[in-house]
Design an enzyme around this catalytic site. Structure first.
Site, PDB file in Angstrom:
ATOM      1  N   VAL A 187       9.110  -7.096 -17.632  1.00 49.59           N
ATOM      2  CA  VAL A 187       9.501  -6.337 -18.809  1.00 49.59           C
ATOM      3  C   VAL A 187      10.287  -5.123 -18.326  1.00 49.59           C
ATOM      4  CG1 VAL A 187       8.603  -4.939 -20.713  1.00 49.59           C
ATOM      5  CG2 VAL A 187       7.477  -7.096 -20.120  1.00 49.59           C
ATOM      6  N   CYS A 188      11.462  -4.911 -18.884  1.00 48.53           N
ATOM      7  CA  CYS A 188      12.307  -3.783 -18.468  1.00 48.53           C
ATOM      8  C   CYS A 188      11.647  -2.457 -18.813  1.00 48.53           C
ATOM      9  CB  CYS A 188      13.666  -3.853 -19.144  1.00 48.53           C
ATOM     10  SG  CYS A 188      14.616  -2.331 -18.932  1.00 48.53           S
ATOM     11  N   VAL A 189      11.535  -1.576 -17.822  1.00 51.03           N
ATOM     12  CA  VAL A 189      10.807  -0.322 -18.033  1.00 51.03           C
ATOM     13  C   VAL A 189      11.505   0.572 -19.048  1.00 51.03           C
ATOM     14  CG1 VAL A 189      11.852   0.824 -16.009  1.00 51.03           C
ATOM     15  CG2 VAL A 189       9.672   1.637 -16.921  1.00 51.03           C
TER      16      VAL A 189
END
Lengths: 102, 130, 135
Positions: free
Chosen positions: B77-79
């Site tokens: 999941v992209c931070v």
């Protein structure tokens, strides 16, 4: 380099299919999925564009998305091939890259 | 063949997540390797364990978690996108002083570099989105 | 497989109405650190991302348009705008931000990053890519 293009929008909602067909190279493949499957139907205002494109590109449509939407295979433009998810995966392998027209 | 998958949309607003799930399953069945699934934009909402759909509806988050467990699949999941949308793991909880976390099993939060790396390392990138 | 891949980012959405344009630009900026051979295409409403004079002050949200000017410093200097998309919207290159970069192979001469290309040429450029990111 051969490209598989994916289009997931109805041609009546957005220009994704039209743009994809304008920018797809000769001999490329186009897969219609999700709402993109409506672009595979015969006798619509968009089918002329799709039928013309068939002389330059191969066009595929995802059967599961057709079925979900009640789009019968009898209503599909001649020359468009129906594939399942395995066929989708195979298409990505057969081509050098995938370009998703989101 | 080695695949990278990018998912740009949330699990219940758009078909993209379901398409990605079906594609990933078919690819694994055909003997291909999924190098990474990267969740971006609202796609980060695929990674919250608080998702509780009705009984008769598919649980897309659990479906990803099961894939991750069964095939040791890397779900990232992209931070930056996650922070905007309130998807938090233990590390982010501590760093940002939040009172809890919600990341689902099998997912991890990391930077956008993971998407670029996936593009470099994989033989095919397939993007699902709006 | 060579170490450097040809990366193409395709932008087809206008800014502000949705977050795609901004989060796409974030990927391009992060990706620049990986020193791949990067191109960016602006097609359909994506051309609106490059319009001059964007001012979000009355909306109270971030104006990210100045960030495009920084792309040149990150060696992202192949920005392709499709001519047909531009013309369909009644725009010319003069309506777009003048994005420049300094060419290290040409005595740091200042050059234009934006190239307006017809569909047929953009199709060829797309054919040459190895990885296409869409947002």
């Amino acid at each position: 380099m051969s490209t598989l293009h994916t289009v997931n929008k109805s041609p009546f909602d957005r220009s994704s299919l039209e743009t994809c067909l304008r920018l797809a190279g000769k001999g490329n493949a186009v897969l219609l999925l999700e709402d993109g499957v409506y672009g595979a139907m015969r006798g619509s205002n968009a089918s002329g564009m799709v039928e013309t494109a068939l002389s330059d590109v191969s066009i595929y449509v995802l059967g599961s998305d057709m079925k979900a939407r009640g789009v019968d295979v009898d209503k599909i433009i001649d020359g468009i091939k129906v594939v399942d998810y395995k066929g989708f995966v195979d298409l990505t392998v057969e081509h050098d890259k995938v370009n998703a027209w989101l | 063949m080695k695949f990278a998958i990018q998912v740009n949309e949330g699990p219940y607003n758009h078909e993209a997540s379901v398409s990605a799930l079906n594609f990933v399953r078919a690819a694994v069945d055909a003997g291909h390797e999924i190098f990474r699934v990267f969740f971006y934009h609202d796609g980060v909402n695929n990674g919250t364990r608080y998702t509780t759909p009705p009984q008769d509806d598919i649980n897309i988050v659990n479906a990803w978690s099961e894939l991750a467990e069964k095939h040791s699949m890397d779900l990232v999941v992209c931070v930056a996108a996650a922070q905007r949308r309130g998807i938090v793991d233990e590390g982010e909880q501590e760093r940002n002083g939040k009172d809890g976390n919600n990341i689902a099993a099998g997912f991890r939060i990391s930077g956008l570099g993971q998407l670029i790396e996936a593009g470099i390392q994989s033989e095919r990138l397939v993007v699902f989105g709006d | 497989m060579s170490d450097i891949k040809k990366f193409m980012y395709v932008n087809r959405t206008a800014p502000y109405g949705t977050i795609y344009a901004w989060e796409s630009l974030e990927v391009v900026l992060i990706g620049a650190a990986f020193e791949q051979d990067v191109s960016v295409a602006f097609v359909d409403d994506g051309v609106y991302q490059l319009l001059k004079g964007q001012d979000t002050s009355e909306l109270g949200i971030k104006n990210f348009s100045p960030t495009y000017a920084a792309l040149g410093d990150y060696d992202v200097n192949k920005l392709y705008v499709e001519k047909e998309s531009l013309e369909a919207r009644g725009l010319t290159i003069d309506d777009l931000m003048a994005l420049k970069y300094e060419d290290e192979d040409d005595d740091w001469a200042e050059k234009d990053s934006i190239h307006v290309v017809p569909a047929a040429e953009l199709a060829d450029i797309l054919e040459q890519q190895e990885v296409v990111f869409s947002f």
